[in-house]
Scaffold this active site. Structure first.
Site, PDB file in Angstrom:
ATOM      1  N   CYS A   1       1.274  -1.419  -0.343  1.00  0.00           N
ATOM      2  CA  CYS A   1      -0.183   0.057  -0.262  1.00  0.00           C
ATOM      3  C   CYS A   1       1.207   1.018  -0.342  1.00  0.00           C
ATOM      4  CB  CYS A   1      -1.126  -0.140   1.385  1.00  0.00           C
ATOM      5  SG  CYS A   1      -1.754  -1.590   1.077  1.00  0.00           S
ATOM      6  N   ALA A   2       2.142   1.124  -0.974  1.00  0.00           N
ATOM      7  CA  ALA A   2       2.770   2.273  -0.867  1.00  0.00           C
ATOM      8  C   ALA A   2       3.945   2.951  -1.900  1.00  0.00           C
ATOM      9  CB  ALA A   2       3.834   1.547   0.020  1.00  0.00           C
TER      10      ALA A   2
END
Lengths: 142, 85
Positions: free
Chosen positions: B43-44
């Site tokens: 999620c980055a």
């Protein structure tokens, strides 16, 4: 050691066949698996049959091997033959019978890893879109 | 192996990649060896893009992690290498 990473899968992932651009392509489709980050673009030269097929992209071994084996399997198929093959592969990775699917049978192990089914099916979804002439990017999440 | 980030002080959260093997394949093989890691873009996505990666493997160690756990991780990574040799 594992029924997922069979030699056939590893070999196709390391040396994908028909990987690259396709001169004279008249159909293409982009596929993405947003949860994985896998992306590929599939190109076809389509007449009465699939005369040539190639793909480019990046993904895990299951994704690349499935795409590579697909390009070999669907060449010279009609659109309806390709659609039937796609249905067989869908059933295979859901735990169905892979008889007479040749190298594609090596994807059978994917059935034990539900999270990886989308990896195996991304190229096939792109094929479906390319044959249908869809222009929007296909996603495994839609 | 590429370790991501080079902080002067590091906690036990270590992200890395193995050349030529997709992180999801690393994760699946480690899972079969009983080792849980997180894989993917975590999620980055913007940070990974900056680091030049699309996906990574992340091992999370803490106070309760033992030497044997690290040895198991190392053995698991060797298995990954063998699988994709």
């Amino acid at each position: 050691m594992t029924d997922l990473y069979q030699q056939t899968i590893v070999d196709h992932a390391r040396r994908p066949r028909n990987f690259g651009p396709l001169p004279g392509a008249n159909r293409s489709a982009e596929g993405t698996n947003p949860l994985c980050g896998d992306e590929l673009i599939l190109r076809l030269r389509l007449g009465d049959r699939i005369e040539a097929v190639a793909f480019e992209g990046a993904g895990c071994a299951v994704c690349l091997a499935s795409a590579s084996m697909m390009t070999l399997a669907v060449k010279d198929c009609s659109a309806s033959e390709a659609a039937r093959l796609m249905q067989r592969v869908r059933e295979l990775v859901a735990g169905g019978n892979g008889a007479n699917l040749g190298e594609l049978e090596s994807l059978k192990g994917v059935a034990r890893y539900p999270a990886r089914r989308k990896c195996a099916l991304l190229a096939w979804r792109a094929l479906e879109a390319a044959l249908a002439g869809e222009t929007t990017k296909v996603s495994t999440e839609l | 192996m590429r370790l991501l980030g080079a902080p002067r002080e590091r906690i036990g959260v270590i992200s890395f990649t193995l050349e030529g093997v997709h992180p999801h394949d690393v994760g699946t093989i480690l899972d079969q060896e009983g080792i849980a890691v997180r894989t993917g873009h975590l999620c980055a996505q913007p940070l990974l893009k900056r680091l030049g990666e699309t996906a990574v493997v992340r091992a999370s160690l803490a106070a309760y992690s033992r030497r044997e756990d690290l040895d198991a991780l190392a053995a698991g990574l060797r298995k990954v290498r063998e699988t994709f040799a």
